[in-house]
Scaffold this motif. Structure first.
Motif, PDB file in Angstrom:
ATOM      1  N   SER A 170      12.014 -26.724   8.537  1.00 26.23           N
ATOM      2  CA  SER A 170      13.146 -26.567   7.618  1.00 26.23           C
ATOM      3  C   SER A 170      12.796 -27.034   6.215  1.00 26.23           C
ATOM      4  N   LEU A 202      10.025 -24.143   4.650  1.00 29.32           N
ATOM      5  CA  LEU A 202      10.635 -22.878   4.232  1.00 29.32           C
ATOM      6  C   LEU A 202      11.391 -22.997   2.903  1.00 29.32           C
ATOM      7  N   ARG A 209       9.325 -18.946   1.815  1.00 33.06           N
ATOM      8  CA  ARG A 209      10.545 -18.200   2.140  1.00 33.06           C
ATOM      9  C   ARG A 209      10.443 -16.738   1.724  1.00 33.06           C
ATOM     10  N   PHE A 252       9.997 -13.965   4.205  1.00 34.71           N
ATOM     11  CA  PHE A 252      11.116 -13.493   5.027  1.00 34.71           C
ATOM     12  C   PHE A 252      12.061 -12.574   4.261  1.00 34.71           C
ATOM     13  N   LYS A 253      11.942 -12.573   2.937  1.00 35.68           N
ATOM     14  CA  LYS A 253      12.604 -11.520   2.176  1.00 35.68           C
ATOM     15  C   LYS A 253      11.840 -10.203   2.407  1.00 35.68           C
ATOM     16  N   ILE A 288      10.113  -9.863  16.924  1.00 34.44           N
ATOM     17  CA  ILE A 288      11.082  -8.796  16.654  1.00 34.44           C
ATOM     18  C   ILE A 288      10.392  -7.449  16.797  1.00 34.44           C
ATOM     19  N   LEU A 309      10.215 -17.051  11.190  1.00 37.01           N
ATOM     20  CA  LEU A 309      10.986 -18.189  10.661  1.00 37.01           C
ATOM     21  C   LEU A 309      10.803 -19.415  11.551  1.00 37.01           C
ATOM     22  N   PHE A 310      11.017 -19.220  12.846  1.00 34.42           N
ATOM     23  CA  PHE A 310      10.911 -20.323  13.803  1.00 34.42           C
ATOM     24  C   PHE A 310      10.051 -19.835  14.963  1.00 34.42           C
ATOM     25  N   ARG A 332       7.867 -19.009  18.165  1.00 33.61           N
ATOM     26  CA  ARG A 332       7.826 -19.412  19.566  1.00 33.61           C
ATOM     27  C   ARG A 332       6.415 -19.156  20.086  1.00 33.61           C
ATOM     28  N   PRO A 345      11.838 -26.623  16.224  1.00 29.31           N
ATOM     29  CA  PRO A 345      13.085 -25.875  16.012  1.00 29.31           C
ATOM     30  C   PRO A 345      12.859 -24.377  16.245  1.00 29.31           C
TER      31      PRO A 345
END
Lengths: 436, 436
Positions: free
Chosen positions: A129, A132, A138, A141-142, A231, A426-427, A429, A436
């Protein structure tokens, strides 16, 4: 009685808003990104959701006291906008006043205001957090937003319907070992490895569909190119002549996405120093041709990561393309629903798309005839009842169809030349990260 | 070497295409939706992904033989488009030829070509891939697409960033009993009950974000208004003054979505005979005011389904609104991260939105101050370590913020006056249904 009308929406400030206010007042909320104290004044760098604005504090012009703020504090400022060629975007704000909205409990453990965060990926995962909050981090992610936006706009334009299919699936539907299992009210269930069966089902009533949704692979890889939740950009289309129709659709879509990014995400592309690919057409080689290019035996059944890198280098050198399609893989390495090739039933009407050394897509034509599917399943030692309701869509009729799945994070990683796929999630796995 | 260029994209035919071809030839793929034999000729109703076109077969004008087709067959037709006022859309196609692409193995077990499918929901669930071939059934999911499309377009316009957050979460993050658990490489994990913690985290760097993604609730309800996997429309915004800013944003968004549907989905709205709500502003009552309206004691801690219906009837009668906000619920029924009300710390800055008798949204202002959150958790007998990395976002600073979550299927169900939420889910997940 209260009502929601007559209430102005809280607005997010934009560069345009500030440019329009040159010589006048601006009021907005922002995070104190950095304070650079000079003699007698200070630069207060303000971070909003989309921008980094330069403001100037001086005790003569500002009512509030700069000692009340620190990096990471959130404030609402009143300032005067003016032109300043030396500042980013050519604008600067003279602070007239500010109110402190909140203060952090601790200092950032990372260099949030540096141009690059400059810490190992593991540290950036640990303080996700915080990492980012760095404008370069960041911005990735845009771009991811833009890739989805361009993909979606193209698909809708081409008559595809956006669908949402369930991610809790009946166990064993698509098979394989890399499945996350869970208990679903006493039944064994699993998380979707792809929307494959569902998007095919949707072709029966929408002809062409797409989905942007999470995909789960319980692979124990701990590599720079695997995530356990990612995704998927999926589409499936009916009435194709053969799988080159799917490949042509993907080529046009990728071209559209690149143009969409160039049009809508210049700011982020600049921050990330991104070099987007030029796409005119994409070369196609068969799997055996690919092995020939690599100087490898036709006995090899799949491509390995080194092969993917070398094929992309070859395509770049010989055809000036950063993408290359490889088609007609040996059927035994492809799923049972892949259509057999007419010229050789040991080959599948299946393809991969490689981009800058990495496989970003698997696709192909699917079997649409019920009896052909049953007989293929027999060859695979599968029974129709193994795949639940999937057989039913063929029993009641399906047009010829095909489609593909793209890994969003892989595409973004390669578009932006990131070294680790975790930088595009973003997070993330992975086998070691669940929070997070 | 093959390339993907020079290849035309396979197109999906539209009504516009046919209208432009009046007097000329049309070629396209379609499903034989229905054959109505007359004396000497037949009407062949063609179903494409978006339309139902009327075509006329006569042995004199058509080369192919009508005996080769049946309902559910997929064909590629060559026809002549002409005006025909009695046909839907005012166009008709004279069949000149067709090729059979595929034939079904069995007849539809449901009345796919009837205006309404006319079977119980349980039967429609059993034969899901067949039921959805009914034009009215599938139209629901075009409206769902439109709701997401309008929501997304509005959010982007208002400066929100679209994010994708993980659905495999660390166990117990948000607590409660209604959690699907799974094993994640030896750790206990769960499926996201909402993107709550993650969307709040994103406010730290994007100020305002939204997400459209699956949400999981392991509730054992078997009701007409619950699904165990549904699509959440979530947003979260920083720099709010109080939660009415969130409510105003939702009001404006819903208004936008209704207009978006009216502009882009007239065809489906007509098929579904939908009456969209008129939204100007939405009345707000406090929870205690709601209890007064219902004639109930202030000791009641939450609203039940009957209360929701009655409050909506009251709002319709008294304020001509099909929506009503209920705010300031007793804190003990709201999550620990909800901000306490300043006037009474037993109340939470939390609201629900009711629409046509059903709760479709829960939202509110969240605590943004680290120490305030720690002390609230103490009151809830929680420890900061219970919520994993969540506390970290507050430790390093957060602006005042709030947001909400909307259940897509509930919103669509009520927009279209459907009787069962399963009708608004392509492949519903409930206590008895896991496949398809």
């Amino acid at each position: 009685m209260k009502k929601t009308n007559g209430k102005d929406l809280v607005k997010e400030i934009t560069l345009d808003d500030i440019k329009k206010s040159i010589g006048g007042k601006v009021v907005f909320g922002a995070c104190v990104h950095k304070v650079r104290s000079m003699s007698g004044f200070a630069f207060v760098i303000l971070r909003t959701g989309g921008y980094i604005f330069q403001s100037v504090y001086s005790p003569e012009t500002c009512k509030a006291n700069i000692d009340d703020i620190c990096e990471g504090a959130y404030i609402r400022i009143v300032g005067e906008a003016k032109e300043e060629k030396r500042a980013v975007y050519g604008v600067e704000i003279t602070l007239l006043d500010f109110t402190v909205l909140s203060k952090p409990e601790a200092q950032y453990p990372l260099h949030v205001s540096d141009r690059k965060i400059g810490c190992p990926i593991e540290t950036s995962m640990q303080y996700r957090s915080v990492a980012l909050r760095n404008p370069r981090e960041r911005a990735v992610f845009k771009i991811a937003e833009g890739v989805c936006g361009g993909f979606r706009e193209f698909m809708i334009k081409e008559g595809f319907t956006e669908v949402h299919t369930p991610k809790i699936n009946a166990a064993g539907a698509e098979g394989g070992a890399n499945i996350f299992k869970l208990e679903y009210f006493g039944q064994e269930a699993c998380l979707a490895q792809s929307p494959q069966f569902y998007k095919q089902t949707c072709v029966a009533f929408f002809d062409r569909v797409f989905e942007i949704a999470p995909v789960y692979r319980a692979e124990k890889h701990n590599s720079t190119r695997h995530l356990n939740e990612y995704i998927g950009l999926d589409f499936e289309m009916g009435f194709i002549n053969d799988m080159t129709d799917v490949m042509a659709m993907e080529t046009a879509m990728l071209k559209y996405v690149v143009e969409y990014l160039e049009e809508n995400y210049q700011k982020e592309l600049k921050i990330l120093e991104a070099k987007l690919p030029k796409i005119t057409s994409i070369p196609i080689v068969t799997f055996f041709e690919a092995l020939d290019i690599l100087g490898k035996s036709h006995k090899q059944a799949d491509l390995d990561p080194q092969d993917e890198i070398k094929l992309c280098e070859y395509a770049k050198e010989n055809w000036d393309s950063e993408f290359i399609f490889v088609e007609k893989f040996p059927g035994r390495k492809r799923p049972f629903y892949a259509m057999d090739s007419k010229e050789d039933e040991k080959l599948a009407e299946s393809f991969d798309l490689l981009f800058r050394g990495l496989e970003i897509t698997t696709g192909g034509q699917r079997i649409h005839d019920y009896n052909e599917l049953v007989s293929k399943m027999e060859r695979y030692n599968m029974k129709p009842e193994d795949v639940g309701a999937y057989m039913e869509i063929f029993r009641y009729g399906m047009p010829p169809h095909g489609g593909l799945g793209i890994g969003l994070e892989r595409l973004v990683m390669k578009l932006l030349d990131l070294q680790n796929i975790r930088q595009a999630s973003l997070f993330p796995r992975d086998i070691n990260h669940l929070d997070p």
